[in-house]
Design an enzyme around this catalytic site. Structure first.
Site, PDB file in Angstrom:
ATOM      1  N   LYS A  46      14.298 -22.255  -9.876  1.00 57.39           N
ATOM      2  CA  LYS A  46      14.981 -21.499  -8.830  1.00 57.39           C
ATOM      3  C   LYS A  46      14.195 -20.264  -8.445  1.00 57.39           C
ATOM      4  O   LYS A  46      14.683 -19.141  -8.574  1.00 57.39           O
ATOM      5  CB  LYS A  46      16.404 -21.125  -9.265  1.00 57.39           C
ATOM      6  CG  LYS A  46      16.488 -20.523 -10.657  1.00 57.39           C
ATOM      7  CD  LYS A  46      17.900 -20.038 -10.955  1.00 57.39           C
ATOM      8  CE  LYS A  46      18.037 -19.704 -12.427  1.00 57.39           C
ATOM      9  NZ  LYS A  46      19.361 -19.261 -12.802  1.00 57.39           N
TER      10      LYS A  46
ATOM     11  N   CYS B 264      27.260 -28.694 -24.060  1.00 58.31           N
ATOM     12  CA  CYS B 264      26.192 -29.514 -24.631  1.00 58.31           C
ATOM     13  C   CYS B 264      26.671 -30.172 -25.921  1.00 58.31           C
ATOM     14  O   CYS B 264      27.027 -29.491 -26.875  1.00 58.31           O
ATOM     15  CB  CYS B 264      24.981 -28.628 -24.905  1.00 58.31           C
ATOM     16  SG  CYS B 264      23.639 -29.508 -25.691  1.00 58.31           S
TER      17      CYS B 264
ATOM     18  N   ASN C 213       3.440  -0.385   5.432  1.00 54.73           N
ATOM     19  CA  ASN C 213       3.489  -0.745   4.024  1.00 54.73           C
ATOM     20  C   ASN C 213       4.584  -1.783   3.913  1.00 54.73           C
ATOM     21  O   ASN C 213       5.756  -1.467   4.031  1.00 54.73           O
ATOM     22  CB  ASN C 213       3.819   0.491   3.186  1.00 54.73           C
ATOM     23  CG  ASN C 213       4.126   0.131   1.738  1.00 54.73           C
ATOM     24  OD1 ASN C 213       3.845  -0.974   1.294  1.00 54.73           O
ATOM     25  ND2 ASN C 213       4.713   1.068   1.017  1.00 54.73           N
ATOM     26  N   GLY C 214       4.184  -3.016   3.695  1.00 56.34           N
ATOM     27  CA  GLY C 214       5.208  -4.049   3.616  1.00 56.34           C
ATOM     28  C   GLY C 214       4.649  -5.393   3.989  1.00 56.34           C
ATOM     29  O   GLY C 214       3.442  -5.621   3.909  1.00 56.34           O
TER      30      GLY C 214
ATOM     31  N   CYS D 265      17.990 -32.330 -27.529  1.00 52.34           N
ATOM     32  CA  CYS D 265      18.475 -32.436 -26.149  1.00 52.34           C
ATOM     33  C   CYS D 265      18.356 -33.879 -25.673  1.00 52.34           C
ATOM     34  O   CYS D 265      17.350 -34.527 -25.895  1.00 52.34           O
ATOM     35  CB  CYS D 265      17.659 -31.520 -25.241  1.00 52.34           C
ATOM     36  SG  CYS D 265      17.876 -31.850 -23.489  1.00 52.34           S
TER      37      CYS D 265
ATOM     38  N   CYS E  96       0.764  -1.201   0.000  1.00 45.47           N
ATOM     39  CA  CYS E  96       0.000   0.000   0.000  1.00 45.47           C
ATOM     40  C   CYS E  96       0.805   1.266   0.000  1.00 45.47           C
ATOM     41  O   CYS E  96       2.015   1.251  -0.008  1.00 45.47           O
ATOM     42  CB  CYS E  96      -0.804   0.004   1.277  1.00 45.47           C
ATOM     43  SG  CYS E  96      -0.084  -1.093   2.480  1.00 45.47           S
TER      44      CYS E  96
ATOM     45  N   GLU F 144      15.281 -14.059 -21.107  1.00 47.96           N
ATOM     46  CA  GLU F 144      15.650 -12.763 -20.544  1.00 47.96           C
ATOM     47  C   GLU F 144      16.929 -12.177 -21.121  1.00 47.96           C
ATOM     48  O   GLU F 144      17.512 -11.280 -20.560  1.00 47.96           O
ATOM     49  CB  GLU F 144      15.763 -12.843 -19.028  1.00 47.96           C
ATOM     50  CG  GLU F 144      16.876 -13.715 -18.527  1.00 47.96           C
ATOM     51  CD  GLU F 144      17.136 -13.464 -17.045  1.00 47.96           C
ATOM     52  OE1 GLU F 144      17.252 -12.310 -16.659  1.00 47.96           O
ATOM     53  OE2 GLU F 144      17.195 -14.447 -16.302  1.00 47.96           O
TER      54      GLU F 144
ATOM     55  N   CYS G 122      23.976 -28.198 -19.051  1.00 50.80           N
ATOM     56  CA  CYS G 122      23.830 -26.881 -19.681  1.00 50.80           C
ATOM     57  C   CYS G 122      24.749 -25.865 -19.019  1.00 50.80           C
ATOM     58  O   CYS G 122      25.319 -25.017 -19.685  1.00 50.80           O
ATOM     59  CB  CYS G 122      22.407 -26.371 -19.562  1.00 50.80           C
ATOM     60  SG  CYS G 122      21.141 -27.599 -19.823  1.00 50.80           S
TER      61      CYS G 122
ATOM     62  N   MET H 257      18.438 -28.445 -16.143  1.00 51.37           N
ATOM     63  CA  MET H 257      17.180 -29.097 -16.505  1.00 51.37           C
ATOM     64  C   MET H 257      16.316 -29.243 -15.237  1.00 51.37           C
ATOM     65  O   MET H 257      16.733 -28.867 -14.165  1.00 51.37           O
ATOM     66  CB  MET H 257      17.391 -30.439 -17.198  1.00 51.37           C
ATOM     67  CG  MET H 257      18.269 -30.339 -18.458  1.00 51.37           C
ATOM     68  SD  MET H 257      17.836 -28.998 -19.594  1.00 51.37           S
ATOM     69  CE  MET H 257      16.297 -29.585 -20.280  1.00 51.37           C
TER      70      MET H 257
END
Lengths: 479, 1515
Positions: free
Chosen positions: B968, B1144, B258-259, B1133, B28, B917, B1139, B503
């Site tokens: 992860k 590979c 707030n938290g 694969c 908030c 990413e 990896c 993997m």
């Protein structure tokens, strides 16, 4: 794992064979061994796959190949041996004569030469003997249950060894003069030296296994005898009933079954007594081997060593492709042209040849009439069908013909018949998931159960049967 | 059909299916206003409403679009108003401060009378007088529909204080309030609601289920000019669920928060265990009336308020109490004085931190203040005026204050406090508060004189001598495998780090495993996502602590020197010698007793149970006997005794002692052979262990070292130290995932979920832990322990002296089963290469048929037979395939060839591939000659923001915010420099060879309202793209998803824990997160219950392998389906799981050019595969009777448990929660769209004015006022520039826009080249986010009298992920300046903590103060810091950077040039001063030079020189 980039840094190196000119003069083993440094590099080529197909898909024994590769790379022979022996009772056999199914499914083999697994395996066990790691290890605790193993081929020996280590009392019966079955009598000395078998048998004896040779079970001793003295019985008599070739002229002299020829040579080398009248020798003869498989190749090598003037090998199937084809994609065992050491010793190989007739004189074979065939896949798919190519017949001169066309099953067995053990279509012995036959307490292992196959598969089946026997004995005690 | 369950109570859904209201989160806007001189005024009251209105965008509204999530104001008692009102009620009030007012939420029904009577009688019993009652005038007509339904009857009660002094009166009122609540709850039962927002003589709370502005509309008092207060604390709530309640609105009695408190469960448990020991002369016997201290059913903030209330009532001042509850970081790396350290260490023994991100505004009516958590993960900006007024809020610009009035503009730093003392009429800053507090008592001396330290600081561990003869047997007894030794322990011992793998997890859940499983395997780690950020345990280690105390006192209400009599451990791992030292301690106040944890070998569940009970009663006896160090030990058990699974023993004893109120002073030390992995340690600590001695692991490691089986040549002592180091690192990582900083608050926090344990076991031993599918009980746990015992001592004598293989992390025939078996991989590859449908069926059968061998929850499902439809009536495969996506895999983790093959295939199919990413090469945005497109339809926005430029964002159909990754969750990542080749560096806008670090959190998402902001930002840069949010399945993910939907996400992706990765710690792959079946079902149920499902599409992924998996996902609620590992296997694969090594051998997951050549995958294979999947889906649909996928979504009633499964451990499973369907009418699939509120964007007004410039490139300038509600200004225009001109943009200064005022968040996000934004005033957080070539200039308000260089001009996390452009800020800014900057240039006058964190490129000039931890994770770029105070090196994190003087001419010229620009653009006085005396000032500049960057630059320079030389020679 051993070395992360080993598979990129090193190429495969095979030790190769003794020179042809030298090796054809004796029956001594032909294959050389890699020196330790090379072997370490070869082990470094192992990628320690997360999903090791060699172990998971290729090796029937499920040898934990990546783990011993790492130990070898690190120079830890003892640890490598412990892992190896955890799945393979007799690496000194598989390390010499296995076609290395594992290498066919090695992941490195997708794009490069696979890891030299078999040689590493052999080195581990031989180092084990050399360094004294292999010592008799009688079971810590002896159980009072006893098992009779009938037949001392690869499957029988594995059952005996495994059950003995579990603590059971084991007696191995075999009709032959010495233990080893096909290992000793079927496979030529130049591929598997018989001292290797002797060494193992001695070790097993020191560990408490009793070998009773020249005993025909069902004839010399009865089932009742066994039943009274043993808590379980394992049949492991192999599948040596050969396929014959019923074509005109089959009754001519000079036409022999491959196994008769090979066994005799092995017995000869083993200084067993052989009636000279029954000698099958290729010395000075033109030899035709019918059948393109391993047994055929063994006949080629044996004939050459005996001094044949000419050796020809024919096969009814077409010549396989030189390398893996799309019909047997990785990780399957690739159907491809395999050239054994024997073939390189001077032999003509011909493919797509069907035998039509043996001809001769004086009751002795002189030549063989063959015809070219082609294999056509029916329009709707399915197995290819063989067609003879009209007008392609010709004659091959031969005064010794060896029939190496495979085996059809265990053949006649008095004990099996007497007990009424059920067989399956094709001749094998019927069994349940524990390898037990329809007779409680009577088990079956190896080729006798699943038909003629590789030594390594017989050994795997021996391990399976041992587990079945152990489990059954724990539950039941007495048959 | 299930019997009808109660679904709602009081309008709130009760726990049902997988939905549990306990998982709700909120966050908030928060703030306070005060007249510093303490004069009450109505202005404060009316301004508080104004602030709430201006923070509205930080709150949320529910499904009816008019019910706010909650808002409120905490004021001083408005005496003037009450006096007037009381007079009307014929009540005569005594002097202000001598009467109390209770603010009451009463039932609307007759039950109100019961409440009244109860309250009056409690007041009477406590010796006070009830003056009378006031109905608080309210206007329910302005409420939203849901809020109106739940509207309480609001009353106030006036209580005479008699002659009690102020403090004593409030203490009495506290006692009264506690009793009233308890008594009325008992009388009315659960179906009525009664709640007391406040009961005090000093303060009063007006709050409700309101939107900010509605507070004054609902409570008419606000419009009365006689409603006066000198202080107002305000709160605007954003709750994840749409079922927030009136009660849980804030502020609470003392604070607004707030938290999020991440350690709540542990804090509650520890508070509970102290209750018996509480004592204070101020309360006397009243103390028992306060128990339980923590009101059940409260939110985390409510619980914190309860704790604060107790401490304040106990006599501590409110700042003192706040410092106990939310201490700043004070570890060795923090530059604070010894007295202050002494204060914190002393109090650390009394109270564990209430840990989590927090801005807290608090008041007791006499002082008002605010406090930021140690990580500074919430903004807190304040303005002080010359006329004695202060306003603090989550944002700057919440009140219009003319610049001339401003005395100071500031922001709180991490861990800091700001206080206004209304009596002393002054503002007190952090340093003063803390130096006062730390010298109240001689805390430092108390600590120094009493503390006992066990682990020597510099002593090496003594090597363990393994008992070689029995080692193997004992290893077997504890279930050791070869893998435990080679894969788990070896890397820890050799490298002091946990092993990394790749993997996903494709082994059976523990409850399906045929191998005996350790009890640890039945738990999954929880982790933070969205509602609070994980911490970076490496780069921000300085805020973390593994320090542990033994012997804590339970009475926190008094302070005595002997309370510092504690054993202090640096970390919870004890060497064998440490343990012996503890065992033999013979001190007056510490003595140890050992408890053996064993049960009869072969024993049943009952035997185990009895042993546990004996253990507990024995523990009791020892404690009664004065032993306060209990050592639970499974060492040296005799034959015939099997070890009790250690987690079971610890949980049992801990729980027993807590319930007896005997836990606090007792150290629970565990001597265990079983625990070896980091996860094991975390579980033991999370369920109450104080310290651990993993002796079997020590011995095993020593054995390895002696046998030279480690990959490095080290002795056994060093190996053991490495192992402990790895455990510490791993533990910090597990804690950090949950956003927890200190072990003291992690202990007992139980941040786990059980998967596969039955309710009886959980309720009894792991109370409070969720276990949603049932599972095994004590009988099965005993059976598994017995199986291990048999391995060790059984009659089976095996032939070889080796441990069993394991097979968890790598396939072994005799080990654990894997769904990705060699057979399955081979079948899938052969099927998809050859287009072989028959082979596909074989593959699918291997995966789908789990009746015999179970792996997954879905494997246990069976389709209920339906009325079949003909196959040709079922939706065609081409339509179904449009719902398929491939998972996010960055170019960098997999090869370009593999990445592009997936993009081409998905574009051909009309599905979507995901960029991952790592950015994307703009080349791929152009179609190939044959019409194929390599452009990823989904562009991912992850925490590293690599290559997330304006151009990247506009070239996609979907923007995906990756909050977490299944393998992860809660962790960051790292692409080591040696993998960053030229191509990767180009695409990621970084430097080749320089390590790229992805932080664990998105630094612009610390809370639920932040993701709303990021979604808004992304919608601005690319309004056409849908925005999806990727979450990972865990307990409570449904609630988080609800919050995300309220934040206007178009798609929510629920990933399973088992998904793949290029590199993750093994324990994370295995033990963090939950299967997607659970997360998806929970999300579907929660969204349906909250009436939010209709506006969002759900997607799921995580080991989806077959058409059957897709159908199960659809029936559980997913509209779209993701494939990642499967797609890779199709492309070649072979599950090498290497990896992370870049080796590979099939060219899929490698950047090695030689290996990439071996890539043999083709888009056609994927097309074959997806066609097979779609056809399998169609066949099942035909059987079930569905014609379209849409019909199938959410039809979990078509699933049932497969009764054919007979596996012994699976018998206790119960899937009714997963298959549950809420019986509400509402959408069960997406039928509508989100309203992204883009029509209010300021850019829409600006675009017409810049249109010509966009079209022609002709420069344009404009001016525009700006407010804090104008967020993400300039971004839509940036999107248009990028669309038309790509990354190259327009010529400099083509579009120049000048803004005056306080800019909202994300000012100039992704600002493109050619744009210049000039801001005269100030800005909030995230300015210049993703800056893509534009220029941003910020200077103070014209006429500002304050000194810009020490006043705060912009908020936190500026320039996050900037790739290029320039920023000039004439003023100081907040935390994490230029974080993850990879190319922008910035000049600023001062910054907060963590400056230039994770920076990989660009230039930063700081002309003033920097906070701590500067340059953490900074691998590239340069910073020039003007270090007048000469303490910069103490503030800088030197792990990755060198500090140098500015000597080279090149550097000097660069720096000077930047300063000149800064002066020119902003008129900076400081820049002018420095430039005028350049030679005198230059020596004060420090150049911050990342070591790796230096190496790479040197390399590049040498190469350039070589090239130049070559050109000279050949030219």
């Amino acid at each position: 794992m051993g070395k992360l980039t080993g598979f990129m840094d090193y190429e495969r190196r095979d030790p190769g064979y003794r020179p042809v000119t030298e090796r054809v003069k004796d029956f001594n083993p032909v294959e050389l061994r890699n020196e330790a440094k090379v072997l370490k590099e070869q082990a470094a080529r192992c990628m320690d796959c997360g999903t090791p197909f060699c172990h998971g898909e290729g090796c029937p024994l499920e040898n934990v190949i990546p783990e011993w590769n790492e130990h070898v790379y690190q120079g830890r022979w003892k640890e490598a041996l412990d892992i190896l022996l955890s799945t393979d009772n007799f690496p000194e056999f598989t390390g010499r004569i296995c076609p290395a199914v594992c290498e066919g499914s090695c992941v490195l083999g997708i794009n490069k030469e696979p890891v030299a697994i078999r040689q590493i395996e052999l080195e581990i066990i031989e180092k084990g003997f050399e360094l004294g790691y292999v010592q008799p290890r009688p079971p810590a605790k002896r159980l009072d249950q006893r098992v009779a193993v009938i037949g001392s081929g690869p499957a029988g020996l594995v059952v005996a060894d495994t059950l003995n280590h579990m603590g059971y009392g084991v007696v191995v019966y075999d009709a032959a003069e010495k233990p080893g079955g096909i290992l000793r009598y079927g496979i030529p000395e130049f591929k598997l030296a018989k001292w290797v078998i002797d060494r193992r048998v001695r070790l097993m004896e020191l560990e408490g296994v009793v070998f009773e040779n020249q005993v025909r079970v069902g004839e010399d001793i009865s089932y009742h005898y066994l039943k009274n003295r043993f808590d379980a019985i394992c049949l492991s008599g192999g599948a040596r009933e050969p396929r014959d070739l019923k074509v005109p002229g089959r009754d001519l002299k000079g036409i022999h079954l491959a196994m008769d020829f090979l066994i005799q040579q092995n017995r000869r080398l083993g200084r067993e007594t052989i009636d000279p009248a029954l000698d099958i020798l290729a010395t000075g003869k033109k030899v035709l081997v019918i059948g393109g498989g391993d047994t055929g190749a063994d006949c080629v090598g044996t004939s050459i060593r005996q001094g044949a003037t000419e050796v020809t090998q024919i096969e009814i199937l077409p010549e396989p492709p030189p390398a893996r084809s799309s019909a047997t994609p990785w990780p399957m065992w690739p159907t491809m042209l395999r050239v054994s050491s024997s073939h390189k010793e001077g032999c003509q190989r011909r493919w797509s040849m069907a035998t039509k007739e043996f001809t001769g004189g004086n009751g002795i074979v002189k030549s063989v009439k063959v015809i070219e065939v082609e294999w056509v896949t029916p329009p709707g798919g399915g197995r290819p069908v063989m067609n003879e190519k009209a007008g392609t017949e010709f004659m091959i001169e031969a005064d010794l013909v060896l029939l190496a066309m495979g085996f059809s099953g265990p053949g006649k067995n008095k004990l099996v018949d007497d007990l009424g053990i059920q067989t399956v279509p094709g001749g094998g012995i019927g069994r349940d998931s524990r390898n037990m036959t329809n007779i409680p307490g009577v088990f079956v292992a190896g080729d006798m159960a699943h038909g003629a196959s590789l030594v390594v598969r017989a050994m795997k089946d021996g391990r399976r049967a041992s587990e079945g026997i152990d489990a059954w004995l724990k539950e039941h005690g007495h048959p | 059909m299930k019997t009808k369950v109660e679904q709602f109570r009081n309008g709130m859904p009760v726990a049902q299916g997988l939905y549990d209201p306990a998982n709700e989160h909120d966050s908030c806007g928060v703030g306070f206003l005060a007249n510093i001189d303490g004069t009450p005024s109505h202005r404060i009251v009316s301004d508080s409403i104004e602030v709430l209105k201006n923070l509205l965008h930080r709150g949320a509204v529910g499904g009816d679009l008019s019910t706010g999530d909650g808002a409120g104001v905490l004021l001083q008692i408005p005496d003037k108003l009450f006096r007037k009102e009381a007079a009307g009620l014929k009540i005569t009030l005594p002097k202000a401060g001598e009467y109390g007012v209770g603010m009451l939420f009463m039932p609307q029904s007759d039950a109100r009378e019961v409440c009244r009577q109860a309250i009056e009688s409690v007041i009477r019993e406590e010796g006070l007088k009830c003056f009378g009652w006031r109905e608080v005038p309210t206007d329910g007509s302005i409420l939203g529909e849901q809020a109106r339904k739940e509207q309480p009857f609001v009353m106030q009660v006036f209580v005479g204080g008699g002659n009690l002094a102020a403090g004593a009166l409030d203490r009495k009122l506290y006692v009264i309030r506690k009793q009233c609540q308890r008594r009325i709850d008992e009388r009315l039962g659960p179906n009525h609601r009664f709640y007391i927002p406040s009961f005090s003589s000093r303060t009063i709370v007006y709050k409700g289920l309101l939107m900010g502005g509605q507070v004054s509309g609902f409570y008419k008092d606000f419009n009365d000019p006689e409603m006066e207060s000198a202080v107002a604390v305000i709160h605007q709530r954003y709750s994840t669920n749409t079922f927030p309640s009136w009660e849980l609105s804030q502020p609470f009695r003392f604070l607004a928060h707030n938290g999020e408190i991440n350690t709540l469960r542990g804090n509650i448990n520890q508070m509970k265990s102290r209750e018996n020991g509480l004592a204070s002369p101020l309360f006397g016997s009243d103390i028992s009336k306060l128990i339980p201290v923590i009101d059940p059913g409260g939110s985390d903030s409510a619980c914190l308020d309860n704790a604060l209330e107790l401490l304040v009532a106990g006599g501590r001042s409110i700042p003192h109490s706040m410092m106990m509850l939310i201490p700043e970081a004070w570890g060795t790396k923090y530059p604070i004085g010894p007295d202050q350290k002494g204060f914190f260490e002393y109090h650390a023994g009394l109270m564990e931190p209430w840990d989590g991100p927090a801005t807290v505004a608090f008041t007791d009516g006499a002082v008002v203040g605010t406090l930021l958590d140690r990580n500074g993960l919430r903004p807190a900006r304040y303005t002080i005026t010359k006329d004695n007024f202060i306003v603090m809020a989550s944002e700057a610009g919440v009140l219009d204050i003319p610049a001339e009035r401003v005395l100071e503009k500031g922001a709180l730093r991490p861990g800091q406090m700001l206080l206004v003392d209304l009596q002393r009429k002054r503002v007190i800053k952090d340093k003063e508060i803390k130096s006062q507090m730390s010298r109240r008592q001689p805390y430092r001396r108390w600590v120094d004189e009493n503390r006992i330290t066990i682990q020597g600081l510099f002593e090496a561990m003594a090597p363990v001598i393994p008992e070689a003869e029995t080692l193997l047997q004992r290893q077997r007894l504890f279930g050791y495998t070869r893998e435990d030794i080679q894969v788990v322990l070896e890397p820890m011992a050799s490298k002091a780090h946990e092993a990394v793998g790749s993997m996903g997890a494709d082994t059976p859940l523990a409850v399906f495993s045929e191998k005996p499983q350790l009890l640890f395997s039945y738990f999954k780690q929880l982790f933070a996502q969205i509602t609070n950020p994980p911490i970076d345990p490496i780069r921000e280690e300085l805020v973390m602590s593994l320090m542990t105390f033994i012997g804590n006192p339970s009475n926190i209400l008094t302070e005595l020197p002997q309370y510092a009599r504690l054993i202090k451990l640096r970390h919870p791992f004890l060497s064998n010698e440490d343990l012996e030292q503890i065992r033999s301690l013979s001190l007056k106040d510490f003595s140890a007793g050992t408890l053996t944890i064993g049960f009869p070998a072969g024993g049943s569940g009952d035997d185990l149970n009895q042993s546990l009970e004996r253990l507990c009663s024995r523990a009791d006896e020892l404690v009664m006997d004065g032993k306060n160090l209990l050592i639970l030990s499974d060492r040296g058990l005799p034959e015939g005794v099997s070890p009790i699974p250690v987690l079971l023993a610890v949980a049992a004893v801990n729980r027993h002692l807590v319930s007896r109120g005997r836990r606090t002073g007792v150290g629970l030390i565990v001597e265990t052979g079983e625990a070896r992995e980091v996860m094991h340690m975390a579980l033991l600590l999370g369920y109450g262990a104080t310290a651990l001695n993993p002796y079997m692991a020590f011995e095993t490691i020593a054995d390895m070292a002696i046998k030279k089986e480690l990959s490095v040549e080290i002795g056994s002592a060093r190996a053991m130290e490495n192992y402990v180091g790895a455990l510490c690192e791993g533990l910090r990582k597990i804690m950090s995932k949950m956003g927890i900083s200190t072990l003291r608050s992690y202990r007992s926090a139980q941040v786990f979920e059980a998967v596969g344990l039955n309710q009886t076991v959980v309720d009894r031993l792991f109370t409070g832990t969720a276990s949603r599918v049932g599972g095994i009980g004590l009988a099965e746990i005993a059976a598994e322990a017995n199986a291990r015992y048999l391995e060790a001592f059984g009659p089976a004598v095996d032939a070889t002296p080796i441990l069993s293989s394991g097979g968890q992390y790598r396939f072994r025939r005799d080990g654990e089963r894997h769904l990705w078996s060699p057979e399955a991989i081979a079948a899938l590859q052969q099927a998809s290469r050859g287009g072989d449908a028959k082979r596909y069926k074989e593959y699918a059968k291997l995966i789908n048929d789990q009746a015999e061998k179970q792996f997954t929850l879905r494997g246990m499902f069976r389709f209920k037979p339906g009325v079949a439809v003909p196959l040709d009536k079922v939706e065609p495969a081409v339509e179904i395939m449009k719902r398929f996506v491939t998972g996010a895999m960055s170019f960098g983790s997999i090869s370009r060839e593999a990445h592009e093959a997936m993009a081409i295939a998905m574009n051909r199919l009309g599905g979507k591939s995901n960029s991952g990413e790592g950015g994307e090469d703009p080349e791929r945005y152009k179609p190939l000659p044959n019409g194929d497109s390599r452009c990823s339809a989904i562009k991912q926005v992850a925490s590293g923001r690599f290559g997330v430029t304006a151009e990247y964002c506009v070239n996609c159909r979907e923007l995906q915010i990756k909050i977490a990754q299944g393998a992860k969750p809660g962790e960051g990542g790292q692409l080591p420099g040696h993998k960053v080749n030229d191509e990767i560096a180009r695409v990621r806008h970084s430097t080749p060879g320089v390590t790229l670090i992805s932080p664990p959190p998105h630094h612009d998402i610390y809370s639920i309202e932040d993701i709303k902001q990021l979604i808004y930002d992304l919608k601005n840069i690319n309004p056409e793209a849908r925005v999806s949010v990727k979450l990972v399945s865990e307990l409570g993910v449904g609630t988080i998803a609800a919050g995300v939907v309220k934040a206007h996400a178009d798609v929510v992706l629920i990933s399973g824990y088992d998904g793949g990765t290029g590199a993750s710690p093994l324990s994370s792959i295995k033990h963090a997160g939950a299967p997607w079946e659970l997360g998806l079902a929970e999300t579907q149920q929660t969204l349906v219950l909250n009436n939010l499902r209709g506006q969002v599409r759900l997607q799921t992924d995580g080991q989806i392998k077959t058409g059957r998996d897709v159908v199960v996902a659809a029936l559980l609620g997913a509209e779209e389906y993701g494939f990642a590992t499967t797609a890779l296997v199709v492309l070649g694969c072979v599950m090498m799981r290497k990896c992370h090594n870049n080796t590979c051998p099939v060219g899929v997951a490698t950047q090695d050019p030689k290996l990439r050549k071996l890539f043999a995958g083709r888009p056609e294979y994927l097309i074959n595969f997806f066609t097979f999947i779609a056809e399998e889906v169609r066949e099942i649909m035909a059987q079930l009777g569905f014609r379209t996928i849409d019909e199938m979504i959410g039809r979990s009633d078509c699933l049932e448990m497969n009764s054919a499964v007979t596996f012994w451990k699976a018998k206790g499973l119960d899937f009714s929660n997963i298959l549950y369907r809420p019986a509400v009418t509402g959408q069960v699939r997406c039928v509508g769209k989100q309203d992204h509120e883009l029509d209010s964007a300021l850019d829409l007004q600006l675009i017409p004015k810049v249109k010509s410039a966009l079209a022609t490139g002709k420069p344009v300038t404009l001016e525009q006022p700006i407010r804090n509600v104008n967020r993400t200004v300039g971004t839509m225009i940036a999107g248009l520039v990028a669309k038309q001109y790509g990354h190259a943009g327009l010529p400099e200064d083509t579009i120049t826009m000048t803004f005056k005022g306080s800019a909202g968040q994300s000012f100039g996000a992704w600002c493109a080249r050619g744009m210049t934004l000039i801001l005269e005033g100030e800005s909030n957080d995230y300015l210049g986010k993703g800056l893509s070539g534009g220029k941003i200039i910020v200077k103070p308000f014209a006429g500002a009298a304050y000194d810009p260089e020490i006043n705060v001009i912009a908020g936190n996390v500026l320039l996050y992920g900037a790739t290029c452009g320039e920023v000039y800020l004439n003023g100081a800014v907040g935390e994490r300046f230029a974080i993850r900057n990879s190319g922008a240039i910035a000049v600023v006058e001062g910054i907060g903590d963590h400056g230039c964190e994770y920076m990989t490129g660009g230039r930063v000039v700081i002309l003033g103060r920097t906070g701590v931890n500067f340059g953490a994770g900074m691998s590239g770029g340069l910073a020039y810091v003007y270090d007048e105070a000469r303490i910069f090196d103490a503030c800088c994190n030197l792990d990755m950077v060198d500090l140098e003087l500015v000597i080279s001419e090149r550097d000097k010229a660069e720096l000077r040039g930047l300063l000149e620009k800064h002066l020119r653009y902003t008129g900076s006085r400081k820049a002018k001063r420095i430039l005028e005396n350049w030679d005198d000032h230059l020596p004060y500049f420090i150049k911050v030079f990342p070591m790796e960057y230096r190496r790479v630059l040197g390399q590049m320079m040498r190469e350039d020189e070589a090239t130049e030389r070559a050109e000279v020679i050949h030219g």
